[in-house]
Motif scaffolding. Structure first.
Motif, PDB file in Angstrom:
ATOM      1  N   SER A 133       0.827  -1.218   0.000  1.00  0.00           N
ATOM      2  CA  SER A 133       0.000   0.000   0.000  1.00  0.00           C
ATOM      3  C   SER A 133       0.856   1.260   0.000  1.00  0.00           C
ATOM      4  N   GLY A 134       2.099   1.124   0.476  1.00  0.00           N
ATOM      5  CA  GLY A 134       2.983   2.280   0.546  1.00  0.00           C
ATOM      6  C   GLY A 134       2.666   3.217   1.702  1.00  0.00           C
ATOM      7  N   MET A 135       1.692   2.845   2.523  1.00  0.00           N
ATOM      8  CA  MET A 135       1.295   3.682   3.651  1.00  0.00           C
ATOM      9  C   MET A 135       1.932   3.147   4.938  1.00  0.00           C
ATOM     10  N   PRO A 136       2.052   4.011   5.962  1.00  0.00           N
ATOM     11  CA  PRO A 136       2.648   3.543   7.213  1.00  0.00           C
ATOM     12  C   PRO A 136       1.787   2.466   7.868  1.00  0.00           C
ATOM     13  N   TRP A 137       2.446   1.566   8.560  1.00  0.00           N
ATOM     14  CA  TRP A 137       1.689   0.601   9.348  1.00  0.00           C
ATOM     15  C   TRP A 137       2.494   0.183  10.562  1.00  0.00           C
ATOM     16  N   LEU A 138       1.782  -0.348  11.555  1.00  0.00           N
ATOM     17  CA  LEU A 138       2.432  -0.831  12.767  1.00  0.00           C
ATOM     18  C   LEU A 138       1.847  -2.189  13.125  1.00  0.00           C
ATOM     19  N   VAL A 139       2.594  -2.942  13.902  1.00  0.00           N
ATOM     20  CA  VAL A 139       2.157  -4.283  14.299  1.00  0.00           C
ATOM     21  C   VAL A 139       1.924  -4.309  15.806  1.00  0.00           C
ATOM     22  N   ILE A 140       0.737  -4.744  16.193  1.00  0.00           N
ATOM     23  CA  ILE A 140       0.415  -4.958  17.609  1.00  0.00           C
ATOM     24  C   ILE A 140       0.619  -6.428  17.920  1.00  0.00           C
ATOM     25  N   ALA A 141       1.514  -6.710  18.867  1.00  0.00           N
ATOM     26  CA  ALA A 141       1.751  -8.085  19.310  1.00  0.00           C
ATOM     27  C   ALA A 141       0.895  -8.324  20.551  1.00  0.00           C
ATOM     28  N   ASN A 142      -0.322  -8.826  20.328  1.00  0.00           N
ATOM     29  CA  ASN A 142      -1.313  -8.962  21.396  1.00  0.00           C
ATOM     30  C   ASN A 142      -1.041 -10.198  22.268  1.00  0.00           C
ATOM     31  N   LYS A 143      -1.673 -10.209  23.419  1.00  0.00           N
ATOM     32  CA  LYS A 143      -1.610 -11.307  24.398  1.00  0.00           C
ATOM     33  C   LYS A 143      -0.283 -11.299  25.147  1.00  0.00           C
ATOM     34  N   LEU A 144       0.246 -10.086  25.370  1.00  0.00           N
ATOM     35  CA  LEU A 144       1.480  -9.916  26.139  1.00  0.00           C
ATOM     36  C   LEU A 144       1.366 -10.549  27.525  1.00  0.00           C
ATOM     37  N   ASP A 145       0.165 -10.522  28.091  1.00  0.00           N
ATOM     38  CA  ASP A 145      -0.032 -11.065  29.450  1.00  0.00           C
ATOM     39  C   ASP A 145       0.111 -12.577  29.509  1.00  0.00           C
ATOM     40  N   LYS A 146       0.220 -13.233  28.339  1.00  0.00           N
ATOM     41  CA  LYS A 146       0.306 -14.702  28.300  1.00  0.00           C
ATOM     42  C   LYS A 146       1.750 -15.202  28.244  1.00  0.00           C
ATOM     43  N   ILE A 147       2.734 -14.295  28.187  1.00  0.00           N
ATOM     44  CA  ILE A 147       4.128 -14.748  28.128  1.00  0.00           C
ATOM     45  C   ILE A 147       4.923 -14.193  29.307  1.00  0.00           C
ATOM     46  N   LYS A 148       6.098 -14.790  29.543  1.00  0.00           N
ATOM     47  CA  LYS A 148       6.995 -14.297  30.593  1.00  0.00           C
ATOM     48  C   LYS A 148       7.815 -13.132  30.042  1.00  0.00           C
ATOM     49  N   LYS A 149       8.231 -12.262  30.939  1.00  0.00           N
ATOM     50  CA  LYS A 149       9.046 -11.117  30.508  1.00  0.00           C
ATOM     51  C   LYS A 149      10.306 -11.565  29.789  1.00  0.00           C
ATOM     52  N   SER A 150      10.860 -12.684  30.234  1.00  0.00           N
ATOM     53  CA  SER A 150      12.107 -13.171  29.630  1.00  0.00           C
ATOM     54  C   SER A 150      11.914 -13.632  28.185  1.00  0.00           C
ATOM     55  N   GLN A 151      10.655 -13.893  27.799  1.00  0.00           N
ATOM     56  CA  GLN A 151      10.368 -14.346  26.434  1.00  0.00           C
ATOM     57  C   GLN A 151      10.117 -13.188  25.463  1.00  0.00           C
ATOM     58  N   LEU A 152       9.936 -12.005  25.998  1.00  0.00           N
ATOM     59  CA  LEU A 152       9.427 -10.887  25.200  1.00  0.00           C
ATOM     60  C   LEU A 152      10.284 -10.580  23.976  1.00  0.00           C
ATOM     61  N   GLN A 153      11.565 -10.318  24.175  1.00  0.00           N
ATOM     62  CA  GLN A 153      12.402  -9.892  23.057  1.00  0.00           C
ATOM     63  C   GLN A 153      12.483 -10.962  21.986  1.00  0.00           C
ATOM     64  N   GLY A 154      12.585 -12.207  22.393  1.00  0.00           N
ATOM     65  CA  GLY A 154      12.641 -13.309  21.433  1.00  0.00           C
ATOM     66  C   GLY A 154      11.379 -13.387  20.592  1.00  0.00           C
ATOM     67  N   CYS A 155      10.229 -13.202  21.232  1.00  0.00           N
ATOM     68  CA  CYS A 155       8.950 -13.232  20.516  1.00  0.00           C
ATOM     69  C   CYS A 155       8.861 -12.090  19.511  1.00  0.00           C
ATOM     70  N   LEU A 156       9.290 -10.898  19.930  1.00  0.00           N
ATOM     71  CA  LEU A 156       9.248  -9.737  19.035  1.00  0.00           C
ATOM     72  C   LEU A 156      10.182  -9.935  17.840  1.00  0.00           C
ATOM     73  N   ASP A 157      11.342 -10.535  18.089  1.00  0.00           N
ATOM     74  CA  ASP A 157      12.301 -10.793  17.007  1.00  0.00           C
ATOM     75  C   ASP A 157      11.711 -11.755  15.975  1.00  0.00           C
ATOM     76  N   VAL A 158      11.023 -12.791  16.455  1.00  0.00           N
ATOM     77  CA  VAL A 158      10.414 -13.780  15.550  1.00  0.00           C
ATOM     78  C   VAL A 158       9.354 -13.113  14.672  1.00  0.00           C
ATOM     79  N   ILE A 159       8.542 -12.262  15.264  1.00  0.00           N
ATOM     80  CA  ILE A 159       7.506 -11.555  14.502  1.00  0.00           C
ATOM     81  C   ILE A 159       8.136 -10.689  13.423  1.00  0.00           C
TER      82      ILE A 159
END
Length: 200
Positions: A133-159
């Motif tokens: 589309s050429g337009m700006p977009w952002l990604v919401i990684a929902n269900k943050l409350d279902k993972i441990k803090k230690s998993q966060l960066q790894g999950c974001l990297d995979v996405i």
């Protein structure tokens, strides 16, 4: 200033003639049928049942337009990737979404994924549509409350890696359940409108 309390459902579009064409910005929300898209919208607007939350995924079969403070639209696309829906129905949804993306009405995209899992092929297809589309977009990684803090960066990297996201596309950890990430998402949307504040 954008008053989020002034939110109203305008219409469900089943074809291109139903799309609002009044020049207002249109923020488009897309995600898999079971990713919690309606819950994310409800959390952003601080409304319990504004965007319907169905017990059965895949209930949004049209493109739903919500007018926010008479200044912008939140556009809720049909949920994708729900296996129990017929192929013909999936194709109809896909065609409607493609027509919308070709309409030039999109101002900014919001793609919602599940932070716990690698994005699917359908998620990758959706990302390609936003990219094309050429337009700006952002990604919401929902269900943050279902993972441990230690998993966060790894999950974001995979996405980010799976969706082949450009550096300028942010991935925002979000919890529709608890509200984490709400202010960040709203600040970004307001910035794309050229506004500088909103009433929460």
């Amino acid at each position: 200033m954008l008053n989020l309390q002034q939110a109203e459902f305008i219409r469900s579009a089943v074809s291109e003639k139903d799309f609002p064409r009044d020049g207002l910005p249109q923020f488009v929300f897309a995600g898999k049928s079971n990713v919690g898209k309606s819950s994310v919208l409800n959390r952003l607007l601080r409304r319990k049942n504004f965007a319907r939350v169905g017990a059965q995924p895949g209930k949004t079969v049209h493109i739903n337009f919500f007018l926010i403070d008479k200044q912008t639209y939140f556009v809720d696309l049909p949920g994708y990737g729900f296996a129990k829906v017929s192929k013909a129905e999936q194709n109809r949804w896909g065609e409607l979404m493609q027509i919308y993306f070709d309409s030039g009405l999109l101002s900014c995209g919001v793609q919602i994924v599940d932070i716990r899992h690698a994005p699917t092929k359908d998620d990758a297809t959706m990302a390609n549509w936003f990219r094309a589309s050429g337009m700006p977009w952002l990604v919401i990684a929902n269900k943050l409350d279902k993972i441990k803090k230690s998993q966060l960066q790894g999950c974001l990297d995979v996405i980010r890696q799976t969706l082949l996201l450009p550096e300028e596309v942010p991935v925002i950890p979000f919890s529709a359940e608890k509200g984490d990430g709400r202010e960040t998402v709203l600040d970004m949307l307001i910035a794309h409108m050229g506004k500088d504040a909103y009433k929460s």
